[in-house]
Write a protein that holds these residues in place. Structure first.
Motif, short mmCIF file in Angstrom:
data_model
loop_
_atom_site.label_atom_id
_atom_site.label_comp_id
_atom_site.label_asym_id
_atom_site.label_seq_id
_atom_site.Cartn_x
_atom_site.Cartn_y
_atom_site.Cartn_z
N ASN A 120 -87.70 2.12 -65.67
CA ASN A 120 -86.67 2.61 -64.74
C ASN A 120 -86.21 1.50 -63.80
O ASN A 120 -85.02 1.33 -63.56
CB ASN A 120 -87.23 3.78 -63.92
N THR A 121 -87.16 0.75 -63.26
CA THR A 121 -86.82 -0.34 -62.35
C THR A 121 -85.99 -1.39 -63.06
O THR A 121 -84.95 -1.82 -62.56
CB THR A 121 -88.11 -0.98 -61.79
N ALA A 122 -86.45 -1.81 -64.24
CA ALA A 122 -85.73 -2.84 -64.98
C ALA A 122 -84.37 -2.35 -65.44
O ALA A 122 -83.38 -3.09 -65.40
CB ALA A 122 -86.57 -3.29 -66.18
N LEU A 144 -77.08 -7.06 -55.53
CA LEU A 144 -78.08 -6.80 -56.55
C LEU A 144 -79.47 -6.70 -55.93
O LEU A 144 -80.21 -5.73 -56.16
CB LEU A 144 -78.05 -7.91 -57.60
N ALA A 145 -79.82 -7.70 -55.12
CA ALA A 145 -81.15 -7.72 -54.51
C ALA A 145 -81.32 -6.58 -53.50
O ALA A 145 -82.38 -5.95 -53.44
CB ALA A 145 -81.38 -9.06 -53.83
N HIS A 152 -86.18 0.54 -55.23
CA HIS A 152 -87.50 0.44 -55.86
C HIS A 152 -88.58 -0.22 -55.02
O HIS A 152 -89.76 -0.11 -55.36
CB HIS A 152 -87.36 -0.33 -57.18
N MET A 153 -88.21 -0.92 -53.95
CA MET A 153 -89.22 -1.59 -53.13
C MET A 153 -88.95 -1.39 -51.65
O MET A 153 -88.74 -2.34 -50.90
CB MET A 153 -89.24 -3.09 -53.46
N PRO A 154 -88.91 -0.14 -51.18
CA PRO A 154 -88.56 0.12 -49.78
C PRO A 154 -89.49 -0.56 -48.78
O PRO A 154 -89.08 -0.89 -47.68
CB PRO A 154 -88.61 1.65 -49.67
N ASN A 155 -90.74 -0.79 -49.16
CA ASN A 155 -91.68 -1.43 -48.24
C ASN A 155 -91.39 -2.92 -48.05
O ASN A 155 -91.92 -3.54 -47.14
CB ASN A 155 -93.13 -1.27 -48.73
N ILE A 157 -88.25 -4.17 -47.69
CA ILE A 157 -86.89 -4.35 -47.18
C ILE A 157 -86.82 -5.38 -46.05
O ILE A 157 -85.92 -6.21 -46.02
CB ILE A 157 -86.30 -3.00 -46.74
N GLN A 158 -87.77 -5.34 -45.13
CA GLN A 158 -87.72 -6.28 -44.01
C GLN A 158 -87.77 -7.72 -44.51
O GLN A 158 -87.00 -8.58 -44.07
CB GLN A 158 -88.88 -6.04 -43.03
N GLY A 159 -88.67 -8.02 -45.43
CA GLY A 159 -88.77 -9.36 -45.99
C GLY A 159 -87.52 -9.75 -46.74
O GLY A 159 -87.06 -10.90 -46.67
N VAL A 160 -86.93 -8.79 -47.48
CA VAL A 160 -85.71 -9.04 -48.22
C VAL A 160 -84.56 -9.37 -47.27
O VAL A 160 -83.79 -10.31 -47.49
CB VAL A 160 -85.34 -7.84 -49.12
N VAL A 161 -84.47 -8.61 -46.18
CA VAL A 161 -83.40 -8.84 -45.18
C VAL A 161 -83.54 -10.23 -44.58
O VAL A 161 -82.56 -10.98 -44.45
CB VAL A 161 -83.44 -7.76 -44.08
#
Length: 200
Positions: A120-122, A144-145, A152-155, A157-161
């Motif tokens: 599902n994620t892929a 995209l990111a 799929h990776m809500p935990n 999000i802070q690092g992604v931001v």
């Protein structure tokens, strides 16, 4: 080893695709050409050659051993096929000429049919990527990111931001998607490819 009827009471809907065969037989017959899966000698060259092997929960060698042991659930839940980057280095280096990368695609096909978590994620990531390419002619990394992280990776999000802000500040990432020149020509090519695939 249980028979097909017993497996059907314990396993997911993917069992219907096996049509009385073992999982390893299904993978062998569904992989284009001669998969040579039965020739695997468990040498480990594939795992040692894989650039993303450290992220896999099983090496390709281990995954093939699990296939032979009829560990269907474990094989389909493994993230190994999804971390395959299709570089074919494992296939080139395999002393038995096992078509490792092609086998990974076959396993992913079955995982997608059973809506496994990694599948599902892929699949969502792939569909988002393809959507951007079809619309703009190129990927839009920020979108995209961000969508993948939120979905799929809500935990994370802070690092992604924080990463995205840094990349934007250094102008290594666009804030908005941009179209390539004559994107309609690419769209015609992609539509033709879809038509050809539908004919197969």
């Amino acid at each position: 080893m249980t028979d097909l009827a017993e497996r059907k009471t314990k396993k997911g809907p993917w069992v219907d695709q096996l049509k009385g065969r073992s999982l390893v037989e299904w993978v062998e017959t569904r992989t284009p050409g001669d998969s040579r899966l039965e020739m695997c000698i468990q040498c480990g060259t594939c795992g040692g050659s894989c650039p993303s092997g450290q992220d896999m929960d099983h090496t390709p060698r281990q995954l093939f051993a699990m296939l032979r042991a009829e560990m269907e659930e474990e094989v389909l839940d493994s993230n190994t096929p999804w971390f395959c980057v299709s570089c074919y280095l494992c296939t080139v280096r395999c002393p038995q000429d096992v078509k490792i990368t092609d086998i990974m695609y076959t396993i992913k096909t079955l995982a997608v049919a059973d809506a496994r978590t990694h599948a599902n994620t892929a699949r969502d990531f792939s569909e988002t990527f393809i959507g951007y390419v079809e619309r703009f002619g190129r990927s839009f990394e920020l979108g995209l990111a961000s969508r993948n992280a939120v979905t799929h990776m809500p935990n994370s999000i802070q690092g992604v931001v924080e990463l995205r802000v840094g990349l934007l500040a250094q102008r290594r990432m666009d804030l908005m998607p941009t179209k390539i020149k004559d994107v309609r020509q690419l769209q015609r090519i992609l539509n033709r490819a879809k038509d050809l695939e539908a004919e197969l």
